[in-house]
Scaffold this active site. Sequence first.
Site, mmCIF file in Angstrom:
data_model
loop_
_atom_site.group_PDB
_atom_site.id
_atom_site.type_symbol
_atom_site.label_atom_id
_atom_site.label_comp_id
_atom_site.label_asym_id
_atom_site.label_seq_id
_atom_site.Cartn_x
_atom_site.Cartn_y
_atom_site.Cartn_z
ATOM 1 C CB SER A 208 38.642 33.584 40.219
ATOM 2 O OG SER A 208 39.959 33.316 40.098
ATOM 3 C CG ASN A 209 42.164 37.306 40.810
ATOM 4 O OD1 ASN A 209 43.289 37.044 39.957
ATOM 5 N ND2 ASN A 209 42.244 37.442 41.934
ATOM 6 N NE ARG A 210 41.859 40.407 32.846
ATOM 7 C CZ ARG A 210 42.277 41.550 32.796
ATOM 8 N NH1 ARG A 210 41.950 42.692 33.731
ATOM 9 N NH2 ARG A 210 43.433 41.668 31.835
ATOM 10 C CB ALA A 275 46.155 38.369 42.168
#
Length: 406
Positions: A208-210, A275
Amino acid sequence: MRPFEGRRILLGVTGGIASYKSAWLARLLSQEGAAVDVVMTRTATEFIAPLTFEALTGRPVHTALLAQGHALDHIKLARQAHAVVVAPATADFCARAAHGRADDLLAAILLATEARVLLVPTMNDHMWAHPQTRLNSEHLREIGYTVLNPEIGALAAGEGSGEGRMPEPETIVAHVARLLEDASFAGRNVVVTAGPTRELVDPVRVLSNRSSGRMGVALAAAAWRRGATVTLIAGPLEVPLPAGPKVVRVETTEEMSAAVNAAVGTADVLVMAAAPADFRAAATASDKIKKGASSPSIQLAPTPDILRESARHMRAGAVRVGFALESHDGLANARHKLESKSLDMIVLNDALEPDAGIGVETNRVTIISRDGSEEQIPLMLKREIADIILDRVRDRMRLEPAAHRR
Ligand code: CTP
């Protein structure tokens, strides 16, 4: 600037047990910058003391139609208000309002005001289900008031659960904001995506991402406030969901892609603030990967480019907005994405700047339009940036008719 700065809101409180939540509502409205004038019916003062509201709003509380020396209170208060909210509105108050009675200060204010009115009916579920109450609320809508439906949930002690609960004060505040906003997006369908997506590596681990989802949530809330019908397609978020938009929850990029393609056919606007993960594990392990002597390696496979693919599902003329998160050559990369993803506008932010971009409350962006114009927006709250982006979308939309009105 706080959202309700310079606004005067008249909060009517009628006699129901939910009036304990109106105290929190008064506080939230004041915190957002509004001057809150509280008007209570006589029964309301038996549930909660006027002093409570006086302390929370810092302003006098009004209770009587003919208070000594203030015979024209109702006219003055009604004229000064930018919006009137009655929460809770009892069955009796709804009936009186539906008949245009002026037998107490609050009812008289409803007749005298030219401001927009929001009623929040709150009562026992059988009272709400009664055909006369339903007729009253339909009639109140017909004469131009916004009437919220009560929520389903726990009622007063001993009354179990049913449809009659007052919505949470945060939800009511969102409706007040919609009342105060121009309706420049009325009749428009807006689809917004928010947050990251998550791709399973094994049953417990994810790629995943932030992304927090803050920018997308702010955009969805702002479009709804301006009168749009909004679908928010959201991955796992770190921020609360907004009141108003229809929310579709997704987990993976593939799921987000399917949800976007299903929603954009009737959309006038798509804002792709999410995102999505660009890669997934080529194969998801069915068992948890164990720590062994050697480090495991994960083979990656690309996920769909949602924005690019969505163009095929949208009508010509719908406004398409993307974001570009770049760590170098921002302008050139963003312009390339604008072209390759057939966008009208792209919002560039810097992946390396600490107070901007992913995972924080503020952002510093450049809005690049298809006509080549570049607008640099200084560091500000994402909520404020959302409004600027929607102003630009609105200007662009003026050139195009609404999709579903064709
Ligand atoms: N986007 C998308 N589908 C993806 C990845 C991104 O629709 N699988 C969208 C984002 O929501 C954003 C825009 O495409 O509006 C650009 O995203 P960004 O991450 O900046 O660029 P990518 O296209 O993923 O390219 P790269 O990561 O190589 O910069």
